[in-house]
Design an enzyme around this catalytic site. Structure first.
Site, PDB file in Angstrom:
ATOM      1  N   ASN A   9       0.857  -1.178   0.118  1.00 46.09           N
ATOM      2  CA  ASN A   9       0.086  -0.068  -0.277  1.00 46.09           C
ATOM      3  C   ASN A   9       0.702   1.363  -0.065  1.00 46.09           C
ATOM      4  O   ASN A   9       1.356   1.542   0.942  1.00 46.09           O
ATOM      5  CB  ASN A   9      -0.954  -0.014   1.260  1.00 46.09           C
ATOM      6  CG  ASN A   9      -1.774   1.108   1.509  1.00 46.09           C
ATOM      7  OD1 ASN A   9      -1.981   1.973   0.365  1.00 46.09           O
ATOM      8  ND2 ASN A   9      -2.257   1.490   2.462  1.00 46.09           N
ATOM      9  N   TRP A  10       0.880   1.726  -1.111  1.00 51.16           N
ATOM     10  CA  TRP A  10       1.998   2.951  -1.273  1.00 51.16           C
ATOM     11  C   TRP A  10       1.201   4.418  -0.756  1.00 51.16           C
ATOM     12  O   TRP A  10       2.004   5.393  -0.757  1.00 51.16           O
ATOM     13  CB  TRP A  10       2.300   3.185  -2.841  1.00 51.16           C
ATOM     14  CG  TRP A  10       3.184   2.227  -3.132  1.00 51.16           C
ATOM     15  CD1 TRP A  10       3.838   1.055  -2.696  1.00 51.16           C
ATOM     16  CD2 TRP A  10       3.811   1.903  -4.538  1.00 51.16           C
ATOM     17  NE1 TRP A  10       4.556   0.186  -3.412  1.00 51.16           N
ATOM     18  CE2 TRP A  10       4.575   0.621  -4.780  1.00 51.16           C
ATOM     19  CE3 TRP A  10       3.505   2.602  -5.768  1.00 51.16           C
ATOM     20  CZ2 TRP A  10       5.222   0.396  -6.011  1.00 51.16           C
ATOM     21  CZ3 TRP A  10       4.348   2.346  -6.972  1.00 51.16           C
ATOM     22  CH2 TRP A  10       5.122   1.218  -7.035  1.00 51.16           C
ATOM     23  N   LYS A  11      -0.090   4.301  -0.542  1.00 52.35           N
ATOM     24  CA  LYS A  11      -0.633   5.592   0.016  1.00 52.35           C
ATOM     25  C   LYS A  11      -0.219   6.766  -0.886  1.00 52.35           C
ATOM     26  O   LYS A  11      -0.332   6.420  -2.325  1.00 52.35           O
ATOM     27  CB  LYS A  11      -0.019   5.663   1.262  1.00 52.35           C
ATOM     28  CG  LYS A  11      -0.266   4.762   2.415  1.00 52.35           C
ATOM     29  CD  LYS A  11      -0.203   5.084   3.771  1.00 52.35           C
ATOM     30  CE  LYS A  11      -0.071   3.808   4.746  1.00 52.35           C
ATOM     31  NZ  LYS A  11      -0.171   3.952   6.075  1.00 52.35           N
ATOM     32  N   HIS A  91      -9.969   1.576   4.470  1.00 57.40           N
ATOM     33  CA  HIS A  91      -8.585   1.852   5.333  1.00 57.40           C
ATOM     34  C   HIS A  91      -8.814   2.793   6.657  1.00 57.40           C
ATOM     35  O   HIS A  91      -9.651   3.693   6.487  1.00 57.40           O
ATOM     36  CB  HIS A  91      -7.491   2.420   4.767  1.00 57.40           C
ATOM     37  CG  HIS A  91      -6.066   2.299   4.948  1.00 57.40           C
ATOM     38  ND1 HIS A  91      -5.764   3.360   6.034  1.00 57.40           N
ATOM     39  CD2 HIS A  91      -5.008   1.250   5.090  1.00 57.40           C
ATOM     40  CE1 HIS A  91      -4.527   2.974   6.244  1.00 57.40           C
ATOM     41  NE2 HIS A  91      -4.061   2.059   5.740  1.00 57.40           N
ATOM     42  N   GLU A  93      -7.087   5.322   7.806  1.00 51.61           N
ATOM     43  CA  GLU A  93      -6.938   6.705   7.220  1.00 51.61           C
ATOM     44  C   GLU A  93      -8.200   7.210   6.503  1.00 51.61           C
ATOM     45  O   GLU A  93      -8.452   8.463   6.699  1.00 51.61           O
ATOM     46  CB  GLU A  93      -5.848   6.582   6.422  1.00 51.61           C
ATOM     47  CG  GLU A  93      -4.447   6.613   7.275  1.00 51.61           C
ATOM     48  CD  GLU A  93      -3.222   6.000   6.401  1.00 51.61           C
ATOM     49  OE1 GLU A  93      -3.287   5.952   5.145  1.00 51.61           O
ATOM     50  OE2 GLU A  93      -2.396   5.487   7.082  1.00 51.61           O
ATOM     51  N   GLU A 158      -5.542  -4.436  10.976  1.00 51.24           N
ATOM     52  CA  GLU A 158      -4.699  -3.555  11.025  1.00 51.24           C
ATOM     53  C   GLU A 158      -4.985  -2.602  12.284  1.00 51.24           C
ATOM     54  O   GLU A 158      -5.846  -1.690  12.086  1.00 51.24           O
ATOM     55  CB  GLU A 158      -4.509  -2.448   9.743  1.00 51.24           C
ATOM     56  CG  GLU A 158      -4.365  -3.019   8.587  1.00 51.24           C
ATOM     57  CD  GLU A 158      -3.851  -1.940   7.422  1.00 51.24           C
ATOM     58  OE1 GLU A 158      -2.468  -2.260   7.068  1.00 51.24           O
ATOM     59  OE2 GLU A 158      -4.455  -1.216   7.241  1.00 51.24           O
ATOM     60  N   GLY A 164       1.959   2.870  10.606  1.00 52.19           N
ATOM     61  CA  GLY A 164       2.663   4.358  10.272  1.00 52.19           C
ATOM     62  C   GLY A 164       3.561   4.589  11.632  1.00 52.19           C
ATOM     63  O   GLY A 164       3.922   5.511  11.769  1.00 52.19           O
ATOM     64  N   SER A 202       2.854  -1.187  10.573  1.00 57.94           N
ATOM     65  CA  SER A 202       4.487  -1.359  10.794  1.00 57.94           C
ATOM     66  C   SER A 202       5.157  -2.638  10.460  1.00 57.94           C
ATOM     67  O   SER A 202       5.857  -3.149  11.361  1.00 57.94           O
ATOM     68  CB  SER A 202       4.798  -0.996  12.245  1.00 57.94           C
ATOM     69  OG  SER A 202       4.309   0.584  12.529  1.00 57.94           O
TER      70      SER A 202
HETATM   71  P1  PGA Z   1       2.552   0.778   7.727  1.00 57.60           P
HETATM   72  O1  PGA Z   1       1.015   1.111   7.016  1.00 57.60           O
HETATM   73  O2  PGA Z   1       3.045  -0.510   7.141  1.00 57.60           O
HETATM   74  O3  PGA Z   1       3.276   1.966   7.134  1.00 57.60           O
HETATM   75  O4  PGA Z   1       2.388   0.789   9.114  1.00 57.60           O
HETATM   76  C1  PGA Z   1       0.159  -0.152   6.990  1.00 57.60           C
HETATM   77  C2  PGA Z   1      -1.102   0.558   6.168  1.00 57.60           C
HETATM   78  O5  PGA Z   1      -1.653   1.647   6.408  1.00 57.60           O
HETATM   79  O6  PGA Z   1      -1.751  -0.203   5.274  1.00 57.60           O
END
Ligand code: PGA
Length: 240
Positions: A9-11, A91, A93, A158, A164, A202
């Site tokens: 997931n490159w966001k 997600h 976010e 998650e 993150g 993470s």
């Molecule tokens: P992260 O993000 O590996 O940077 O914690 C995971 C995600 O949000 O899918």
């Protein structure tokens, strides 16, 4: 055991197309799903041979035609046409920053499936009191899913506190949550406990194998580490 699925997931990264193509090429592997930002989907698709393409979101209507106007949105039809096989939905976010609610997530799951793509539904608690955390996970599953959907999707567990932050969830707790999720899915529909469950939050080359080999997840959803070529390659290696 089936090979674990690794979803990158490159966001909202990277900033440059050239970099996106460079990373995609580097870890073109059949168990990898690359989910770049929308603007890079086409070029990444042309770059990869073995990996699959995924999107990070999708609107809930097929197209603007007749249904209304949806400035700024990307339809599932567009994603399917470009070659996406997976779509990350719900997600944390998006739930938090864009206020996505269970109804819109459910609609997105349905449209994604109707177009032949596999939704990756993200769920996860924020931390705090155990009883509340369990309730949150249960609600996220039961509100966005119904019987007919459970066996067709992938779940990504998650925990929000691990995303993150560089503070991954303890693999013992993650396993406990995985068993809870399986139980909830089985309660919705018989055989629901076979739905693949990924861990995300993470993930790095040092902890990746713990979630697969010890906690028994079916794969990983990797954010930050999926933009680091060396790190992601090592994650792939650590799962062999
Ligand atoms: P992260 O993000 O590996 O940077 O914690 C995971 C995600 O949000 O899918």
């Amino acid at each position: 055991m089936k090979k674990p699925l690794l979803v990158a997931n490159w966001k909202m990264n990277p900033t440059k197309l050239a970099k996106a193509k460079e990373i995609a090429k580097f870890y073109d592997n059949e168990n990898v799903v690359i989910c770049p930002p929308f603007v890079f989907l086409n070029e990444v698709k042309e770059t990869i041979k073995k990996a699959s393409l995924g999107a990070q979101n999708c609107f809930w209507e097929k197209s603007s035609h007749k249904k209304g106007a949806f400035t700024g949105e990307i339809s599932g039809e567009m994603l399917a046409d470009i070659g996406c096989r997976f779509v990350i939905l719900g997600h944390s976010e998006r739930r938090e920053i864009f206020k996505e609610d269970y109804l819109s997530i459910k609609r997105k799951i349905k449209i994604t499936l109707s177009l032949g793509m596999t939704p990756i539904l993200c769920i996860g608690e924020k931390g705090g009191e155990e009883k509340k955390q369990i309730e949150t996970i249960k609600k996220q599953i039961t509100d966005s899913l119904e019987k007919s959907l459970v066996k067709k999707i992938i779940i990504a567990y998650e925990p929000v506190f691990a995303i993150g932050t560089g503070k991954p969830c303890d693999s013992y707790l993650a396993e406990k949550r995985k068993l809870l999720i399986k139980k909830i899915l089985e309660e919705i529909v018989k055989g629901g406990d076979k739905t693949p469950i990924l861990y995300g939050g993470s993930v790095n080359s040092k902890n990746a194998a713990l979630y697969i080999k010890e906690a028994g997840f079916d794969g990983l959803l990797v954010g930050g580490a999926s933009l680091d070529k060396k790190e992601f390659k090592q994650i792939i290696e650590s799962l062999k």
